[in-house]
Design an enzyme around this catalytic site. Structure first.
Site, mmCIF file in Angstrom:
data_model
loop_
_atom_site.group_PDB
_atom_site.id
_atom_site.type_symbol
_atom_site.label_atom_id
_atom_site.label_comp_id
_atom_site.label_asym_id
_atom_site.label_seq_id
_atom_site.Cartn_x
_atom_site.Cartn_y
_atom_site.Cartn_z
ATOM 1 N N ASP A 117 29.205 30.217 54.125
ATOM 2 C CA ASP A 117 28.567 28.888 54.654
ATOM 3 C C ASP A 117 29.145 27.911 53.571
ATOM 4 O O ASP A 117 28.896 27.818 52.347
ATOM 5 C CB ASP A 117 26.996 29.008 54.319
ATOM 6 C CG ASP A 117 26.490 27.144 54.566
ATOM 7 O OD1 ASP A 117 27.216 26.579 54.970
ATOM 8 O OD2 ASP A 117 25.386 27.305 54.493
ATOM 9 N N TRP A 175 19.826 27.200 51.365
ATOM 10 C CA TRP A 175 20.268 27.245 52.683
ATOM 11 C C TRP A 175 20.494 28.716 52.640
ATOM 12 O O TRP A 175 20.704 29.441 53.708
ATOM 13 C CB TRP A 175 21.646 26.573 52.656
ATOM 14 C CG TRP A 175 21.202 25.136 52.815
ATOM 15 C CD1 TRP A 175 21.639 24.140 51.998
ATOM 16 C CD2 TRP A 175 20.513 24.352 53.741
ATOM 17 N NE1 TRP A 175 21.014 22.909 52.505
ATOM 18 C CE2 TRP A 175 20.532 22.912 53.609
ATOM 19 C CE3 TRP A 175 20.007 24.710 55.129
ATOM 20 C CZ2 TRP A 175 19.614 22.215 54.210
ATOM 21 C CZ3 TRP A 175 19.199 24.086 55.859
ATOM 22 C CH2 TRP A 175 19.172 22.433 55.482
ATOM 23 N N LYS A 187 28.861 16.754 55.922
ATOM 24 C CA LYS A 187 28.812 16.920 54.351
ATOM 25 C C LYS A 187 30.014 16.380 53.769
ATOM 26 O O LYS A 187 30.244 15.442 53.436
ATOM 27 C CB LYS A 187 28.636 18.145 53.817
ATOM 28 C CG LYS A 187 27.356 18.878 54.268
ATOM 29 C CD LYS A 187 26.109 18.352 53.599
ATOM 30 C CE LYS A 187 24.868 18.463 54.449
ATOM 31 N NZ LYS A 187 24.289 20.011 54.379
HETATM 32 C C1 LIG Z 1 23.329 20.825 54.989
HETATM 33 C C2 LIG Z 1 23.559 22.442 54.792
HETATM 34 C C3 LIG Z 1 23.070 22.970 55.759
HETATM 35 C C4 LIG Z 1 22.557 22.675 57.087
HETATM 36 O O1 LIG Z 1 23.115 21.899 57.975
HETATM 37 P P1 LIG Z 1 22.802 21.607 59.511
HETATM 38 O O2 LIG Z 1 24.043 20.888 59.835
HETATM 39 O O3 LIG Z 1 21.757 20.480 59.064
HETATM 40 O O4 LIG Z 1 22.080 22.553 60.130
HETATM 41 C C5 LIG Z 1 23.397 24.672 55.529
HETATM 42 N N1 LIG Z 1 24.151 24.837 54.583
HETATM 43 C C6 LIG Z 1 24.591 24.058 53.592
HETATM 44 C C7 LIG Z 1 25.232 24.686 52.469
HETATM 45 C C8 LIG Z 1 24.332 22.649 53.746
HETATM 46 O O5 LIG Z 1 24.808 21.909 52.903
#
Ligand SMILES: *Cc1c(COP(=O)(O)O)cnc(C)c1O
Length: 363
Positions: free
Chosen positions: A171, A101, A195
């Site tokens: 993030d 990511w 998540k």
């Molecule tokens: C799942 C995830 C993403 C992507 O998330 P979306 O909501 O599907 O865009 C980005 N960064 C991390 C750390 C993730 O676990």
């Protein structure tokens, strides 16, 4: 009805209590005669829901008043674009590549300016967090971007990079609310809800007010401007109403549990149960460096791919689902987010011991 132990990386397990509450309010939310899904986002009732969600999140995390809280759409992935669009004043930013990511975020930012990869762990399949000691922060960087917890590889930051005064953007999709956060250390934090926080469809952004610019190019899509979203308190258009409502319930659930320190203690205990077992097992082993181990996503393998497959299949048959590792890593991944009870982790470890014993291991 039977609920299984769901180890999915996301969309992921939610607290049972939250789901039950939502169920009881599904058809008639607090005497309104309608579901939250059917309600105008401009109604007094809904305004209260979103105001409470924000107030509870602020209380839970301890968000200073000079930070805005936004509930947006487009997932964490849309933030990969919004961050450079809104923050790249000098058209330059530093990125640390610690996983899939983080890399995606950097690739998207490249469309808007110069991206300097100041550290990476790609050389060893992202099995560790890069060394943060001798980072060269670029003089003209508008910000430094990290991914706090690498969902696919199962690593996590235990210290933050020194950014030489540049805003740190993180993030936190797979670790948000898993432990206390010192918001002051960050310029922007964002997290897709699916998540650790709520259902898919909502992304939470916490942004320091001085980073919200108004002097953006006129062609900037209006939905992707933090200034517009902040001025309108996440309601420039129809927000993800039901998702925000459920996130709000999760915030209350965490407050009742004793807050982020309390949940962190439980999370550390859960992670230790699995890692201790993995470290002593003759069949299973963790796939990342010990000092970078995530407490949310535990990645492991057995002695062969055939055994991995057999394990995943038998685990599923025994009520432990979604243990297959990401296709780019293979093996197994147990995502043990806030909502996974300690009993679920204990039951998994017990099952692993039995499996090891039955398949020729020494446990
Ligand atoms: C799942 C995830 C993403 C992507 O998330 P979306 O909501 O599907 O865009 C980005 N960064 C991390 C750390 C993730 O676990």
């Amino acid at each position: 009805m039977k609920r299984i132990y769901n180890f999915s990386a996301g969309p992921a397990i939610l607290p049972l209590k939250v789901l039950e509450e939502a169920q009881s309010e599904m058809l008639d939310y607090q005497g309104t005669g309608m579901s939250v899904m059917e309600m105008s986002h401009r109604s007094k009732t809904y305004q209260q829901i979103i105001d409470d969600a924000e107030a509870d999140l602020r209380k839970l995390v301890g968000i200073p008043s000079n930070y805005k809280v936004l509930f947006l759409q487009g997932g964490a992935t849309l933030q990969f674009s919004m961050i450079p669009m809104n923050l790249m004043k000098n058209q330059s930013a530093d990125y640390i590549i610690s996983g899939h990511w983080a890399k995606k975020a950097a690739e998207e930012a490249e469309k808007y300016g110069k991206v300097n990869i100041i550290a990476s762990s790609q050389d060893k399949m992202f099995s560790y967090i890069p060394d943060l000691k001798n980072l060269h922060i670029s003089k003209d960087a508008d910000y430094v971007h990290i991914c706090d917890n690498n969902t696919i590889y199962g690593t996590k930051y235990y210290e933050l990079p020194n950014t030489d005064g540049k805003p740190l953007v993180s993030d936190m999709s797979s670790s948000f609310l898993s432990e206390p956060i010192d918001i002051k250390k960050y310029g922007v934090i964002y997290a897709g809800a699916q998540k650790n926080v709520g259902p898919a469809g909502t992304v939470i952004v916490i942004i320091r007010e001085d980073l919200i610019r108004k002097d953006l190019p006129s062609y900037t899509p209006i939905m992707m401007r933090y200034d517009i979203q902040a001025e309108n308190q996440s309601m420039y258009n129809t927000p993800p109403t039901y998702g925000i409502y459920l996130c709000g319930k999760v915030f209350k659930w965490l407050l009742n549990l004793g807050g982020l320190e309390a949940i962190h203690k439980i999370n550390v205990e859960k992670a230790k149960l699995i890692y201790d077992y993995l470290d002593g097992s003759s069949m299973f082993f963790g796939t990342v460096e010990k000092k970078s181990r995530s407490i949310m996503n535990v990645c492991f393998k057995s002695t062969s791919e055939q055994l991995d497959e057999k394990f995943i299949k038998e685990a599923k048959a025994n009520g432990f689902d979604n243990l297959k590792g990401h296709r780019s890593v293979g093996g197994m991944r147990a995502s043990i987010y806030n909502a996974m009870p300690v009993e679920g982790v204990k039951a998994l470890v017990d099952f692993m011991k039995i499996f090891e014993h039955q398949n020729g291991g020494k446990a």
